[in-house]
Design a protein around this motif. Structure first.
Motif, PDB file in Angstrom:
ATOM      1  N   ILE A  71       1.750  -5.066  -7.184  1.00 18.05           N
ATOM      2  CA  ILE A  71       1.318  -5.596  -6.197  1.00 18.05           C
ATOM      3  C   ILE A  71       1.080  -4.617  -5.171  1.00 18.05           C
ATOM      4  O   ILE A  71      -0.012  -4.413  -4.471  1.00 18.05           O
ATOM      5  N   ALA A  72       2.094  -3.562  -5.024  1.00 20.45           N
ATOM      6  CA  ALA A  72       1.847  -2.394  -4.088  1.00 20.45           C
ATOM      7  C   ALA A  72       0.883  -1.601  -4.224  1.00 20.45           C
ATOM      8  O   ALA A  72       0.307  -0.978  -3.463  1.00 20.45           O
ATOM      9  N   ASP A  73       0.534  -1.494  -5.712  1.00 21.04           N
ATOM     10  CA  ASP A  73      -0.231  -0.300  -6.040  1.00 21.04           C
ATOM     11  C   ASP A  73      -1.793  -1.200  -6.037  1.00 21.04           C
ATOM     12  O   ASP A  73      -2.782  -0.200  -5.702  1.00 21.04           O
ATOM     13  N   LEU A  74      -1.887  -2.325  -6.331  1.00 19.76           N
ATOM     14  CA  LEU A  74      -3.232  -2.904  -5.910  1.00 19.76           C
ATOM     15  C   LEU A  74      -3.588  -2.952  -4.435  1.00 19.76           C
ATOM     16  O   LEU A  74      -4.778  -2.843  -4.127  1.00 19.76           O
ATOM     17  N   LEU A  75      -2.490  -3.116  -3.660  1.00 20.10           N
ATOM     18  CA  LEU A  75      -2.886  -3.151  -2.403  1.00 20.10           C
ATOM     19  C   LEU A  75      -3.135  -1.808  -1.771  1.00 20.10           C
ATOM     20  O   LEU A  75      -4.311  -1.442  -1.086  1.00 20.10           O
ATOM     21  N   ALA A  76      -2.323  -0.560  -2.563  1.00 22.63           N
ATOM     22  CA  ALA A  76      -2.844   0.800  -2.096  1.00 22.63           C
ATOM     23  C   ALA A  76      -4.135   1.073  -2.272  1.00 22.63           C
ATOM     24  O   ALA A  76      -4.916   1.961  -1.738  1.00 22.63           O
ATOM     25  N   LYS A  77      -4.782   0.592  -3.659  1.00 14.83           N
ATOM     26  CA  LYS A  77      -6.069   0.897  -4.014  1.00 14.83           C
ATOM     27  C   LYS A  77      -7.117   0.257  -2.985  1.00 14.83           C
ATOM     28  O   LYS A  77      -8.101   0.782  -2.998  1.00 14.83           O
ATOM     29  N   GLN A  78      -6.601  -0.708  -2.133  1.00 19.17           N
ATOM     30  CA  GLN A  78      -7.531  -1.148  -1.196  1.00 19.17           C
ATOM     31  C   GLN A  78      -7.289  -0.505   0.183  1.00 19.17           C
ATOM     32  O   GLN A  78      -7.947  -1.024   1.321  1.00 19.17           O
TER      33      GLN A  78
END
Length: 276
Positions: A71-78
């Motif tokens: 989840i943290a990675d997906l948020l960071a990509k945005q």
């Protein structure tokens, strides 16, 4: 301030990647300030992450397929770099490290891990903890706590003991604003059990304070630990506060009506006034 809590079921879900993407899109769209997650899993035998992310505040060892990490990675990509923490609680289904997590837009200035159950044996699925973070909100210390509690009638690890351990641990910070967020495994419609005990101890259910609210259903009695032949709609996921605050709204999301279901629980989304 927007708060959200969800028992995520995480790696146990079919179409896990798709459902996690749906969840992250909602976090971004609603611009959630703080969200708490339960049943946040990683494969016990997966490889250990070589280096922890800079915005990870936990001490539990992260494996490469940790749900909170994804989840943290997906948020960071945005472009959304939340501050976050994950705590490993117990071994689930003999193959998962199952834990709890919190994500916050506000920088984390303090953390606490609160043992709730008498047993703290990682191999015992009844091992329970609460995970707390402290942030500065409107120049006031504010605590956000994620938890996955036991059942009222459990002979070995009853909810009442877990609750008392939590209340005792929170006494030193009781002057601060505290939000309890999670799966409490106690139905709101059963009198003289866990839900009423919480209210008796002067905690406010934000659902009851909300100016606008839905029916409040967060799951069904067909899930693990609540199995019933009739599978009733129930409310066992909550956000409580130790202070009576202004709550604009509370609703359940990912119900299969408003948005696709992504877990065996619905998420609880609350909008309230920052601070006191």
């Amino acid at each position: 301030m927007k708060l959200l809590t969800l028992n995520s079921h995480s790696l146990l879900e079919e179409d896990y990647l798709k459902k996690t993407q749906i969840f992250v899109e909602e976090i971004l769209q609603e611009n959630i300030d703080v969200f708490a997650l339960q049943e946040v899993n990683q494969s016990h035998d997966d490889k250990i992450l070589a280096k922890n992310p800079h915005n990870y505040y936990g001490t539990s060892i992260l494996k490469q397929n940790n749900h909170a990490l994804y989840i943290a990675d997906l948020l960071a990509k945005q472009g959304k770099n939340y501050h976050w923490i994950w705590e490993d609680c117990h071994l689930g289904y003999d193959i998962y490290d199952e834990g709890i997590a919190i994500f916050s837009k506000y920088p984390i200035i303090d953390t606490k891990i609160i043992p709730l159950s008498k047993t703290q044996d990682h191999t015992n699925y009844k091992t329970r903890k609460a995970l707390a973070i402290c942030c500065e909100v409107n120049q006031q210390k504010t605590w956000f706590i994620s938890m996955h509690m036991g059942w009222w009638n459990d002979e070995e690890e009853p909810f009442q003991r877990h609750w008392q351990n939590l209340v005792t641990a929170l006494k030193p910070i009781s002057q601060d604003t505290i939000f309890l967020m999670g799966d409490f495994n106690n139905r709101s419609d059963i009198k003289d059990e866990g839900y009423n005990l919480i209210l008796k101890d002067k905690w406010y259910d934000l659902y009851e304070l909300a100016q606008i609210r839905d029916e409040g259903i967060t799951s069904s009695s067909g899930i693990a630990g609540w199995f019933s032949q009739n599978s009733e709609a129930i409310r066992i996921d909550y956000i409580f506060c130790n202070k009576k605050i202004n709550v604009q709204s509370q609703k359940s999301i990912f119900t299969g009506i408003d948005k696709p279901t992504i877990s065996d629980h619905f998420a609880v989304l609350t909008e309230c006034t920052k601070g006191v």
